[in-house]
Design a protein around this motif. Structure first.
Motif, mmCIF file in Angstrom:
data_model
loop_
_atom_site.group_PDB
_atom_site.id
_atom_site.type_symbol
_atom_site.label_atom_id
_atom_site.label_comp_id
_atom_site.label_asym_id
_atom_site.label_seq_id
_atom_site.Cartn_x
_atom_site.Cartn_y
_atom_site.Cartn_z
ATOM 1 N N GLY A 4 42.923 85.874 28.747
ATOM 2 C CA GLY A 4 42.946 86.735 27.569
ATOM 3 C C GLY A 4 41.794 87.725 27.566
ATOM 4 N N CYS A 5 41.673 88.451 26.468
ATOM 5 C CA CYS A 5 40.685 89.528 26.381
ATOM 6 C C CYS A 5 39.924 89.468 25.067
ATOM 7 C CB CYS A 5 41.375 90.892 26.460
ATOM 8 S SG CYS A 5 42.457 91.115 27.862
ATOM 9 N N GLU A 6 38.859 90.219 25.026
ATOM 10 C CA GLU A 6 38.183 90.563 23.779
ATOM 11 C C GLU A 6 38.269 92.087 23.654
ATOM 12 O OE1 GLU A 6 34.519 87.505 23.222
ATOM 13 O OE2 GLU A 6 34.342 88.887 24.899
ATOM 14 N N GLU A 56 47.572 89.235 25.056
ATOM 15 C CA GLU A 56 48.688 88.347 25.378
ATOM 16 C C GLU A 56 49.197 88.577 26.802
ATOM 17 O OE1 GLU A 56 51.492 89.089 22.288
ATOM 18 O OE2 GLU A 56 50.278 88.114 20.722
ATOM 19 N N ALA A 57 49.145 89.835 27.262
ATOM 20 C CA ALA A 57 49.596 90.135 28.624
ATOM 21 C C ALA A 57 48.698 89.497 29.674
ATOM 22 C CB ALA A 57 49.641 91.644 28.836
ATOM 23 N N ASN A 58 47.456 89.186 29.281
ATOM 24 C CA ASN A 58 46.512 88.519 30.180
ATOM 25 C C ASN A 58 46.379 87.038 29.843
ATOM 26 O OD1 ASN A 58 44.974 90.599 32.064
ATOM 27 N ND2 ASN A 58 45.373 91.612 30.112
ATOM 28 N N HIS A 59 47.498 86.475 29.328
ATOM 29 C CA HIS A 59 47.611 85.036 29.055
ATOM 30 C C HIS A 59 46.661 84.556 27.954
ATOM 31 C CE1 HIS A 59 50.121 84.806 32.663
ATOM 32 N NE2 HIS A 59 49.185 85.498 33.286
ATOM 33 N N GLY A 60 46.294 85.454 27.042
ATOM 34 C CA GLY A 60 45.455 85.060 25.924
ATOM 35 C C GLY A 60 46.246 84.316 24.858
#
Length: 282
Positions: A4-6, A56-60
């Motif tokens: 995921g990301c921030e 979400e695209a980075n599995h967050g």
């Protein structure tokens, strides 16, 4: 990194962001609000996704969180993206333990000439006296092993393909391929007495046997996407992963271990004139 990301809001102009990233007219040419996606040293522009969708695209999982007081320059510095690399020729000393070799030697890795060189002195040292009367000087260049030998008073040159664990080193999709077949174990240890840390990775070789290797972030040699990375002897050398240049410091597998025991600036010279192509079947 699939976690995921921030997101963070920065009080910078588009031109200031471009200056920090070292990418002229990268953000400045875009209209309106711009989202810059940072993955270590790799920066891209997201035009069709909002922060939650990127997360979400980075599995967050759950809602994307905001990082307060984000300093873009500090982030890039801590990731090693802003260092100025001298890319000087390196003399890499190593220790090898295997069924075929058991000793220490060295080679030179010349980033600017895009080649590695292992002199006769080093081959003699590694063979521990087994190369009596033999002379061997070897280059690795453009995925070719180029050996210069002297036999019965004649000087021969022989080219053979160079096989490497990281054979796709200069493939544009190297990072994606790396993450598919390599696992970061979580183990770490100091790298020599440099103050740097090296990290262990696990994978399998062509025979399906377990192989581990160690990486540390390179401090004075670095590459950018599209630059040719020369291979080193015995798979020791550099690779570019997610925009960051790493040094391969150690490899272990079935009945072998090879690791760097010293690295320093160095230089070499070798006269390749007077050598004839070795005939096939020699």
């Amino acid at each position: 990194q699939n976690n995921g990301c921030e997101y963070a809001k920065v009080n910078l102009t588009k031109s200031q962001i471009d200056d920090i990233l070292g990418k002229p007219n990268f953000v400045a040419r875009e209209k309106g609000v711009v989202i810059v996606n940072l993955m270590d040293c790799v920066s891209t522009i997201e035009k069709n996704k909002m922060p939650q969708a990127i997360h979400e695209a980075n599995h967050g999982k759950g809602n994307v969180t905001e990082r307060k007081n984000f300093d873009l320059k500090k982030y890039l510095f801590e990731k090693g993206c802003l260092k100025k690399c001298s890319n000087t020729t390196k003399k890499i000393s190593f220790q090898i333990k295997s069924d075929e070799n058991n000793g220490s030697a060295f080679f030179f890795l010349n980033v600017k000439a895009e080649e590695s060189f292992m002199p006769n002195e080093s081959w003699q040292k590694m063979s521990q006296g087994q190369m009596i009367g033999g002379v061997l000087n070897t280059f690795i260049k453009n995925n070719k092993l180029i050996s210069y030998t002297v036999a019965e008073g004649k000087k021969w040159k022989l080219k053979t393909p160079y096989g490497s664990v990281f054979s796709e080193l200069n493939d544009p999709e190297f990072s994606a391929q790396f993450h598919k077949r390599v696992i970061k174990t979580g183990n770490k240890k100091p790298f020599l007495k440099t103050g740097e840390i090296q990290y262990e990775y696990s994978t399998t070789d062509d025979d399906g046997d377990k192989m581990t290797f160690w990486l540390t972030i390179s401090k004075d040699v670095c590459f950018v996407n599209g630059e040719n990375i020369p291979a080193g002897f015995f798979n020791l050398g550099y690779l570019l992963l997610d925009g960051i240049t790493y040094l391969v410091t150690e490899l272990s597998g079935q009945n072998f271990n090879i690791k760097i025991i010293d690295i320093e600036d160095g230089n070499y010279s070798f006269d390749t004139s007077g050598y004839s192509e070795m005939p096939s079947g020699f």
